[in-house]
Design a protein around this motif. Structure first.
Motif, mmCIF file in Angstrom:
data_model
loop_
_atom_site.group_PDB
_atom_site.id
_atom_site.type_symbol
_atom_site.label_atom_id
_atom_site.label_comp_id
_atom_site.label_asym_id
_atom_site.label_seq_id
_atom_site.Cartn_x
_atom_site.Cartn_y
_atom_site.Cartn_z
ATOM 1 N N PHE A 114 0.954 4.265 -3.318
ATOM 2 C CA PHE A 114 0.819 5.723 -3.347
ATOM 3 C C PHE A 114 2.059 6.420 -3.891
ATOM 4 O O PHE A 114 1.965 7.516 -4.427
ATOM 5 C CB PHE A 114 0.478 6.254 -1.952
ATOM 6 N N THR A 115 3.223 5.798 -3.776
ATOM 7 C CA THR A 115 4.450 6.456 -4.234
ATOM 8 C C THR A 115 4.852 6.034 -5.643
ATOM 9 O O THR A 115 5.423 6.823 -6.385
ATOM 10 C CB THR A 115 5.614 6.175 -3.268
ATOM 11 N N ASP A 116 4.571 4.772 -5.996
ATOM 12 C CA ASP A 116 4.923 4.252 -7.324
ATOM 13 C C ASP A 116 3.853 3.252 -7.757
ATOM 14 O O ASP A 116 4.079 2.050 -7.760
ATOM 15 C CB ASP A 116 6.304 3.586 -7.280
ATOM 16 N N PRO A 117 2.656 3.760 -8.110
ATOM 17 C CA PRO A 117 1.514 2.882 -8.345
ATOM 18 C C PRO A 117 1.736 1.815 -9.418
ATOM 19 O O PRO A 117 1.283 0.691 -9.278
ATOM 20 C CB PRO A 117 0.389 3.824 -8.745
ATOM 21 N N ARG A 118 2.427 2.125 -10.484
ATOM 22 C CA ARG A 118 2.638 1.132 -11.541
ATOM 23 C C ARG A 118 3.469 -0.047 -11.057
ATOM 24 O O ARG A 118 3.261 -1.174 -11.483
ATOM 25 C CB ARG A 118 3.274 1.763 -12.768
ATOM 26 N N ALA A 119 4.423 0.206 -10.171
ATOM 27 C CA ALA A 119 5.262 -0.874 -9.649
ATOM 28 C C ALA A 119 4.497 -1.737 -8.647
ATOM 29 O O ALA A 119 4.775 -2.922 -8.518
ATOM 30 C CB ALA A 119 6.516 -0.302 -9.008
ATOM 31 N N ALA A 120 3.540 -1.156 -7.932
ATOM 32 C CA ALA A 120 2.827 -1.879 -6.878
ATOM 33 C C ALA A 120 1.630 -2.658 -7.402
ATOM 34 O O ALA A 120 1.273 -3.691 -6.859
ATOM 35 C CB ALA A 120 2.368 -0.903 -5.804
ATOM 36 N N ALA A 121 1.016 -2.169 -8.456
ATOM 37 C CA ALA A 121 -0.213 -2.794 -8.956
ATOM 38 C C ALA A 121 0.094 -4.057 -9.752
ATOM 39 O O ALA A 121 1.078 -4.117 -10.476
ATOM 40 C CB ALA A 121 -0.972 -1.800 -9.825
ATOM 41 N N THR A 122 -0.780 -5.044 -9.593
ATOM 42 C CA THR A 122 -0.611 -6.279 -10.358
ATOM 43 C C THR A 122 -1.170 -6.145 -11.768
ATOM 44 O O THR A 122 -0.855 -6.956 -12.627
ATOM 45 C CB THR A 122 -1.294 -7.458 -9.644
ATOM 46 N N TYR A 123 -1.988 -5.115 -11.985
ATOM 47 C CA TYR A 123 -2.479 -4.798 -13.316
ATOM 48 C C TYR A 123 -2.779 -3.308 -13.363
ATOM 49 O O TYR A 123 -2.951 -2.677 -12.333
ATOM 50 C CB TYR A 123 -3.684 -5.642 -13.716
ATOM 51 N N THR A 124 -2.825 -2.760 -14.553
ATOM 52 C CA THR A 124 -3.012 -1.316 -14.703
ATOM 53 C C THR A 124 -4.398 -0.994 -15.233
ATOM 54 O O THR A 124 -5.156 -1.892 -15.655
ATOM 55 C CB THR A 124 -1.978 -0.752 -15.696
ATOM 56 N N LEU A 125 -4.703 0.276 -15.236
ATOM 57 C CA LEU A 125 -5.972 0.735 -15.802
ATOM 58 C C LEU A 125 -6.068 0.323 -17.274
ATOM 59 O O LEU A 125 -7.121 -0.079 -17.757
ATOM 60 C CB LEU A 125 -6.103 2.250 -15.647
ATOM 61 N N LEU A 129 0.810 -1.218 0.000
ATOM 62 C CA LEU A 129 0.000 0.000 0.000
ATOM 63 C C LEU A 129 0.844 1.269 0.000
ATOM 64 O O LEU A 129 0.474 2.253 -0.653
ATOM 65 C CB LEU A 129 -0.965 -0.009 1.183
ATOM 66 N N GLN A 130 1.966 1.272 0.687
ATOM 67 C CA GLN A 130 2.823 2.462 0.673
ATOM 68 C C GLN A 130 3.351 2.693 -0.742
ATOM 69 O O GLN A 130 3.342 3.811 -1.250
ATOM 70 C CB GLN A 130 3.984 2.308 1.655
#
Length: 110
Positions: free
Chosen positions: A95-106, A91-92
């Motif tokens: 918020f700081t690097d959403p593309r790296a944290a998400a398992t899939y993108t918009l 979760l941290q």
């Protein structure tokens, strides 16, 4: 004590329970209201909220306004497929690097 008003015919879903559709390995749950030949209106709920957030009474009002209403659960919520194999995102980092944290993108969801 008063009884709740009966639901109008337009606020009753076309299916008694949500149905599912699978495409590209993802199963989505959805429900429709109204005449399928009317102008379609897709209700897209926000983050972490099920299709039930679009209340049946509201869907009925849209049907009464002339729309064929479709509400659905996004993946990872409600009755749609949960992507559990990807694990929980940091979760941290979300918020700081959403593309790296998400398992899939918009873009993956489009």
């Amino acid at each position: 004590m008063t009884s709740p008003a009966p639901a109008s015919a337009s606020s009753v879903p076309n299916q008694p329970e949500p149905v599912t559709l699978t495409a590209n390995g993802i199963t989505l749950a959805y429900q429709t209201y109204g005449d399928p030949t009317a102008t379609p209106l897709l209700l897209v709920m926000g983050l972490a909220t099920q299709m039930l957030g679009w209340h049946e009474e509201f869907c009925g009002q849209l049907v009464d306004a002339g729309f064929f209403v479709v509400r659905f659960d996004n993946r990872d919520i409600g009755l749609s497929r949960h992507m559990t194999e990807a694990g929980m995102p940091d979760l941290q980092k979300l918020f700081t690097d959403p593309r790296a944290a998400a398992t899939y993108t918009l873009e993956d969801m489009a």
